[in-house]
Design a protein around this motif. Structure first.
Motif, PDB file in Angstrom:
ATOM      1  N   SER A 136      15.266  -2.434  89.789  1.00  0.00           N
ATOM      2  CA  SER A 136      15.827  -3.937  89.778  1.00  0.00           C
ATOM      3  C   SER A 136      17.117  -3.931  90.444  1.00  0.00           C
ATOM      4  N   VAL A 137      18.114  -2.872  89.978  1.00  0.00           N
ATOM      5  CA  VAL A 137      19.510  -2.902  90.671  1.00  0.00           C
ATOM      6  C   VAL A 137      19.070  -2.834  92.281  1.00  0.00           C
ATOM      7  N   GLU A 138      18.341  -2.065  92.750  1.00  0.00           N
ATOM      8  CA  GLU A 138      18.370  -1.954  94.122  1.00  0.00           C
ATOM      9  C   GLU A 138      17.694  -3.105  94.866  1.00  0.00           C
ATOM     10  N   ARG A 139      16.682  -3.768  94.054  1.00  0.00           N
ATOM     11  CA  ARG A 139      16.118  -5.193  94.711  1.00  0.00           C
ATOM     12  C   ARG A 139      17.280  -6.173  94.565  1.00  0.00           C
ATOM     13  N   ILE A 140      18.050  -6.276  93.605  1.00  0.00           N
ATOM     14  CA  ILE A 140      19.084  -7.344  93.611  1.00  0.00           C
ATOM     15  C   ILE A 140      19.982  -7.321  94.491  1.00  0.00           C
ATOM     16  N   THR A 141      20.428  -5.771  94.711  1.00  0.00           N
ATOM     17  CA  THR A 141      21.416  -5.600  95.893  1.00  0.00           C
ATOM     18  C   THR A 141      20.789  -5.953  97.237  1.00  0.00           C
TER      19      THR A 141
END
Length: 215
Positions: free
Chosen positions: A19-24
């Motif tokens: 999720s963090v990678e997708r949001i970034t």
């Protein structure tokens, strides 16, 4: 059954990291297109707004993640490859110019958070040690004043970012004034630098730069 809890914990960590990678990545896409919102970034990432807020509680956190991604993926490799440069001062200028280009390409990044200067200084400080060998090499070559420290570089770069990375600034204008800014690093005729800033003075500098960015 005893292994179920650890396995669930690992799966949650993998999901959170994803999720963090997708949001970034979504932050880079949205801000690269111009002004955006947290809701747009969440939609681009394919997550709910509650998930975004769980990992990124405010706009500054998104900007920090995007900046970290820019520095790690696009700038750090240039720094690592430049340590043995035969022209270290020019290489530092090239790196600074590339940083400005990268931030300017993310057209909504500078204006997305009210305190962009604070976030930028914090992000760039993590590059200080990576830049130290190149700076010292330039000083040994007599190309940069010897009283400049690696810890000065993030603040020096943010001065350029504050004035030259705003949307609409032409590449020729960035190149012209970056060359002028880097002339202040020349050893010839340089006045000795005052002692390093105190913490209060450092806060004052950030506040001044932030006001320029907001205006």
């Amino acid at each position: 059954m005893p292994n179920a809890a650890p396995r669930t914990h690992r799966l949650r960590r993998v999901d959170a990291r994803s999720s963090v990678e997708r949001i970034t990545a979504a932050g880079r896409n949205v801000l690269g297109a111009g002004e955006g919102s947290l809701e747009q970034i969440a939609a681009e990432a394919g997550v709910g707004i509650a998930t975004l807020y769980r990992h990124f509680p405010n706009r500054e956190a998104i900007v920090r993640a995007v900046l970290d991604d820019i520095l790690e993926t696009d700038l750090l490799p240039l720094i690592n490859d430049a340590t043995a440069s035969r022209h270290p001062r020019q290489t530092l200028l090239d790196i600074a110019t590339r940083l400005l280009d990268l931030i300017t390409e993310e057209r909504g990044l500078v204006t997305f958070a009210a305190n962009f200067a604070d976030v930028a200084v914090d992000a760039l400080q993590r590059l200080s040690e990576s830049l130290r060998p190149l700076l010292e090499h330039a000083q040994e070559q007599g190309e940069i004043r010897t009283d400049l420290t690696a810890d000065d570089i993030p603040h020096f770069l943010v001065m350029g970012i504050a004035g030259l990375a705003l949307p609409g600034t032409a590449p020729s204008m960035r190149a012209r004034f970056m060359a002028l800014l880097f002339d202040s690093l020349n050893p010839a005729g340089a006045s000795p630098l005052p002692p390093a800033r105190t913490e209060t003075e450092d806060d004052d500098l950030r506040a001044a730069i932030s006001s320029v960015v907001r205006d």
